[in-house]
Each structure stands twice: as C-alpha cells, then as structure tokens.
Design a protein around this motif. Sequence first.
Motif, PDB file in Angstrom:
ATOM      1  N   VAL A  10      25.846 111.199  39.895  1.00  0.00           N
ATOM      2  CA  VAL A  10      25.447 109.957  40.555  1.00  0.00           C
ATOM      3  C   VAL A  10      26.567 108.941  40.394  1.00  0.00           C
ATOM      4  O   VAL A  10      27.047 108.718  39.274  1.00  0.00           O
ATOM      5  N   ALA A  11      26.979 108.350  41.489  1.00  0.00           N
ATOM      6  CA  ALA A  11      27.991 107.290  41.459  1.00  0.00           C
ATOM      7  C   ALA A  11      27.286 105.948  41.614  1.00  0.00           C
ATOM      8  O   ALA A  11      26.566 105.719  42.592  1.00  0.00           O
ATOM      9  N   GLY A  12      27.478 105.068  40.648  1.00  0.00           N
ATOM     10  CA  GLY A  12      26.888 103.743  40.712  1.00  0.00           C
ATOM     11  C   GLY A  12      27.658 102.838  41.652  1.00  0.00           C
ATOM     12  O   GLY A  12      28.592 103.273  42.341  1.00  0.00           O
ATOM     13  N   PRO A  13      27.299 101.572  41.696  1.00  0.00           N
ATOM     14  CA  PRO A  13      28.012 100.631  42.566  1.00  0.00           C
ATOM     15  C   PRO A  13      29.424 100.347  42.065  1.00  0.00           C
ATOM     16  O   PRO A  13      29.748 100.592  40.894  1.00  0.00           O
ATOM     17  N   VAL A  14      30.264  99.847  42.941  1.00  0.00           N
ATOM     18  CA  VAL A  14      31.608  99.444  42.567  1.00  0.00           C
ATOM     19  C   VAL A  14      31.511  98.272  41.577  1.00  0.00           C
ATOM     20  O   VAL A  14      30.836  97.273  41.842  1.00  0.00           O
ATOM     21  N   LEU A  15      32.166  98.402  40.438  1.00  0.00           N
ATOM     22  CA  LEU A  15      32.142  97.356  39.416  1.00  0.00           C
ATOM     23  C   LEU A  15      33.344  96.423  39.517  1.00  0.00           C
ATOM     24  O   LEU A  15      33.240  95.235  39.239  1.00  0.00           O
ATOM     25  N   PHE A  16      34.496  96.968  39.878  1.00  0.00           N
ATOM     26  CA  PHE A  16      35.675  96.137  40.095  1.00  0.00           C
ATOM     27  C   PHE A  16      36.667  96.932  40.917  1.00  0.00           C
ATOM     28  O   PHE A  16      36.506  98.148  41.116  1.00  0.00           O
ATOM     29  N   SER A  17      37.678  96.281  41.428  1.00  0.00           N
ATOM     30  CA  SER A  17      38.705  96.956  42.206  1.00  0.00           C
ATOM     31  C   SER A  17      40.073  96.419  41.809  1.00  0.00           C
ATOM     32  O   SER A  17      40.189  95.303  41.292  1.00  0.00           O
ATOM     33  N   GLU A  18      41.096  97.218  42.047  1.00  0.00           N
ATOM     34  CA  GLU A  18      42.461  96.867  41.665  1.00  0.00           C
ATOM     35  C   GLU A  18      43.397  97.075  42.851  1.00  0.00           C
ATOM     36  O   GLU A  18      43.303  98.096  43.535  1.00  0.00           O
ATOM     37  N   PRO A  19      44.322  96.142  43.100  1.00  0.00           N
ATOM     38  CA  PRO A  19      45.332  96.361  44.145  1.00  0.00           C
ATOM     39  C   PRO A  19      46.182  97.579  43.806  1.00  0.00           C
ATOM     40  O   PRO A  19      46.365  97.924  42.642  1.00  0.00           O
ATOM     41  N   ARG A  20      46.718  98.209  44.843  1.00  0.00           N
ATOM     42  CA  ARG A  20      47.544  99.399  44.644  1.00  0.00           C
ATOM     43  C   ARG A  20      49.021  99.033  44.533  1.00  0.00           C
ATOM     44  O   ARG A  20      49.464  98.013  45.053  1.00  0.00           O
ATOM     45  N   ALA A  21      49.741  99.929  43.859  1.00  0.00           N
ATOM     46  CA  ALA A  21      51.194  99.817  43.759  1.00  0.00           C
ATOM     47  C   ALA A  21      51.782 101.203  43.886  1.00  0.00           C
ATOM     48  O   ALA A  21      51.086 102.224  43.784  1.00  0.00           O
ATOM     49  N   LEU A  22      53.091 101.255  44.098  1.00  0.00           N
ATOM     50  CA  LEU A  22      53.812 102.519  44.151  1.00  0.00           C
ATOM     51  C   LEU A  22      54.789 102.546  42.986  1.00  0.00           C
ATOM     52  O   LEU A  22      55.611 101.639  42.816  1.00  0.00           O
ATOM     53  N   ILE A  23      54.667 103.570  42.137  1.00  0.00           N
ATOM     54  CA  ILE A  23      55.606 103.747  41.037  1.00  0.00           C
ATOM     55  C   ILE A  23      56.809 104.513  41.579  1.00  0.00           C
ATOM     56  O   ILE A  23      56.646 105.531  42.264  1.00  0.00           O
ATOM     57  N   MET A  24      57.986 104.058  41.242  1.00  0.00           N
ATOM     58  CA  MET A  24      59.194 104.717  41.749  1.00  0.00           C
ATOM     59  C   MET A  24      60.313 104.613  40.722  1.00  0.00           C
ATOM     60  O   MET A  24      60.270 103.760  39.810  1.00  0.00           O
ATOM     61  N   PRO A  33      54.133  96.567  44.613  1.00  0.00           N
ATOM     62  CA  PRO A  33      52.794  96.516  45.218  1.00  0.00           C
ATOM     63  C   PRO A  33      52.801  96.952  46.685  1.00  0.00           C
ATOM     64  O   PRO A  33      53.776  96.748  47.405  1.00  0.00           O
ATOM     65  N   PHE A  34      51.693  97.556  47.107  1.00  0.00           N
ATOM     66  CA  PHE A  34      51.459  97.823  48.519  1.00  0.00           C
ATOM     67  C   PHE A  34      51.003  96.531  49.194  1.00  0.00           C
ATOM     68  O   PHE A  34      50.261  95.739  48.614  1.00  0.00           O
ATOM     69  N   ARG A  35      51.405  96.357  50.442  1.00  0.00           N
ATOM     70  CA  ARG A  35      50.939  95.185  51.196  1.00  0.00           C
ATOM     71  C   ARG A  35      49.796  95.520  52.138  1.00  0.00           C
ATOM     72  O   ARG A  35      49.149  94.603  52.676  1.00  0.00           O
ATOM     73  N   ASP A  36      49.518  96.823  52.344  1.00  0.00           N
ATOM     74  CA  ASP A  36      48.522  97.185  53.350  1.00  0.00           C
ATOM     75  C   ASP A  36      47.570  98.287  52.893  1.00  0.00           C
ATOM     76  O   ASP A  36      46.807  98.817  53.696  1.00  0.00           O
ATOM     77  N   ALA A  37      47.584  98.649  51.616  1.00  0.00           N
ATOM     78  CA  ALA A  37      46.709  99.712  51.126  1.00  0.00           C
ATOM     79  C   ALA A  37      45.396  99.119  50.632  1.00  0.00           C
ATOM     80  O   ALA A  37      45.381  98.032  50.044  1.00  0.00           O
ATOM     81  N   PRO A  38      44.301  99.820  50.831  1.00  0.00           N
ATOM     82  CA  PRO A  38      43.028  99.328  50.284  1.00  0.00           C
ATOM     83  C   PRO A  38      43.059  99.373  48.762  1.00  0.00           C
ATOM     84  O   PRO A  38      43.805 100.172  48.163  1.00  0.00           O
ATOM     85  N   PRO A  39      42.290  98.539  48.101  1.00  0.00           N
ATOM     86  CA  PRO A  39      42.279  98.553  46.632  1.00  0.00           C
ATOM     87  C   PRO A  39      41.644  99.831  46.097  1.00  0.00           C
ATOM     88  O   PRO A  39      40.907 100.527  46.803  1.00  0.00           O
ATOM     89  N   ILE A  40      41.927 100.135  44.855  1.00  0.00           N
ATOM     90  CA  ILE A  40      41.261 101.237  44.165  1.00  0.00           C
ATOM     91  C   ILE A  40      39.971 100.693  43.566  1.00  0.00           C
ATOM     92  O   ILE A  40      39.984  99.692  42.849  1.00  0.00           O
ATOM     93  N   GLU A  41      38.874 101.352  43.862  1.00  0.00           N
ATOM     94  CA  GLU A  41      37.557 100.906  43.383  1.00  0.00           C
ATOM     95  C   GLU A  41      37.128 101.746  42.181  1.00  0.00           C
ATOM     96  O   GLU A  41      37.393 102.957  42.128  1.00  0.00           O
TER      97      GLU A  41
END
Length: 304
Positions: free
Chosen positions: A156-170, A260-268
């Motif tokens: 069972v997956a509960g509701p989204v508790l928080f989200s984080e912006p995405r980045a690219l490690i390079m 950071p990504f400028r157009d990626a959805p956040p990670i929930e």
Amino acid sequence: MERHEIEAFLVLAEELHFRRTGERLGLAHGRVSQTIRRLEHRLGVTLFERTSRHVALTPAGRQFRDDLAPAYRRIQEAVARAVASGKGVTGTLRVGFSSQWAADLLIKATDVFRARYPDCAVQIQEVQLSDPFGPLRANAFDPQLTEFPVAEPDLVAGPVLFSEPRALIMPAQHPFARRESVGLEDLARTPLVSVSGDIPQYWIDYHYPRQTPGGRPIAHGATAVYWMEELSLVAAGRGVSPTALRAAQYHSRPGIVFVPFRDAPPIEYGLVWPRNGVTARVRSFIETVSEVASGSDDGSGPAA
C-alpha cells in the motif's frame, strides 16, 4: 485537587503570566485567576505573588511546584502507557528509509511518536537501492519512507508526504557542469548511470528514462547496485545520474557536481507498507509521520 487545578498551577508556575497561561490552556485569563485563588484557599497558602506587572512564585509555591510536577508527569506517562497498551501501540516498530533526507523526517517523527507511545520502540534503517521492496516483503520493516511511484499489488502506498526538486549529478569536468540548470532533453547528449537489482521496471523507467519527452533516445551505460557506487561511477566519468537536488547537501564530494533540472517534475516521497501488515502501531506511526511532514504536530514541518 482537580486535574484542571493542577494544570493551571503548573502552567502558571512556568509562564508566570496569566494571559499566556490562559492561551496555553484555552481559558480566559480571568478563569485561570479564579482557579488559582480557589486552589490557594483550599490549601490555605499563597502560591503566587501578584501585582499588575509581576507574577512570581512564593517560597511555598516553589516547593509545591517542585513536589507536584514530577508526580504529575508520572501520572501523564502512566495514562499514555495505558492508552497505548489499549491501542496495541507497544513493542518495536521497524522503519525503512531510502535517503538521508527521508531519514531526517523519520527521526523527527520518531521523537513525536515516542512521546505519545512510550512503550513502543522505533528502529530505522536504510533500504538498499538494489532491493527497494524486498525488506518489506520479508517483514524486516513495517513501513518504509521511499520514492514514488510504487505500484505493487501486495503493498500500500500512502499519500505524498513531501517532494524534492531534481538535479543531475555529473563529473566536475562535464560540459554541463558550469550550467545553472539542465533540461530533460539534455539527457540525450550524455550516457546515463542507472541502477540494477530487484527493482520494478516501471520504477527504473520513471527515474532513469530511456527517452526524452521529445522522443530522443537516452543511452544507458554503467549500472550501480548501491548509492555510493553510483556516485563513484559518475565521478569516474562513466556518465551522469538524476537524483534529488537535496542530495548535494549530504553527498557532495570532489569530482562531482549537482546541477538542478529546470523542467523535470519533483521526486515525490511517501510511506509504503504491506497490504496485510497494518497493525495499531503501524497505523499510529503513519499518522504521526503525516502530521510531522505537514507541520501540524508543532508547526515546524518536514526536515529541511
């Protein structure tokens, strides 16, 4: 003595201010004053010195506070234990987490949970990247806090508790490393370090896609089993890898850059638990984590 008299006395002994005491107790300050006067009359002793600008404990009041406060705390703890026992909130709760920022929230929630349910111990442990749901299915964890999506019939997956912006490690020498941001279409121009193991394909496709939104193919190169291995592969120039931007606060090291990504959805992120494993303590912990994540427990919100 009545319970409301004990509470009024102890809060006033702490605040030394009738209005603030009334606010904490949800009473008019005049009601607090009346309660204290009745208590002093019953005991036959003055507990507080009062002027229009000053409230202070008398020597008798200080002694009464010192004697009463520990006993009242023991009563409260006994009541909490009885309530928790009646709800089945006892024993040990084992909780998994997938990232350090998820652990921060769990540690904060655990402090609140233990205050509410002192007879229930909480143990938290990191979930390995290569087997995100195996420990849940093996009953090693009760719930766990992890990245979404989760679409497993036995979980069972509960509701989204928080989200984080995405980045690219390079790698620090990567052509994108000096940019202020990157876009999803940029992934078509560089190999992607992804993960391997007992991981659902839909989860990999979501976090490590094989094509850009515009339909351009994304090359997959090296794969990692553990998070630190993924960082090492990126630092060695084997490719780039998406993650939460907050990872830079915990895992920055020589040789890698987080852009950071400028157009990626956040990670929930949210809690996940076995469909047949909801006990009273699991349910109570889920409620506590949700309150802490939203800030409704004390106004402080999730860990930053």
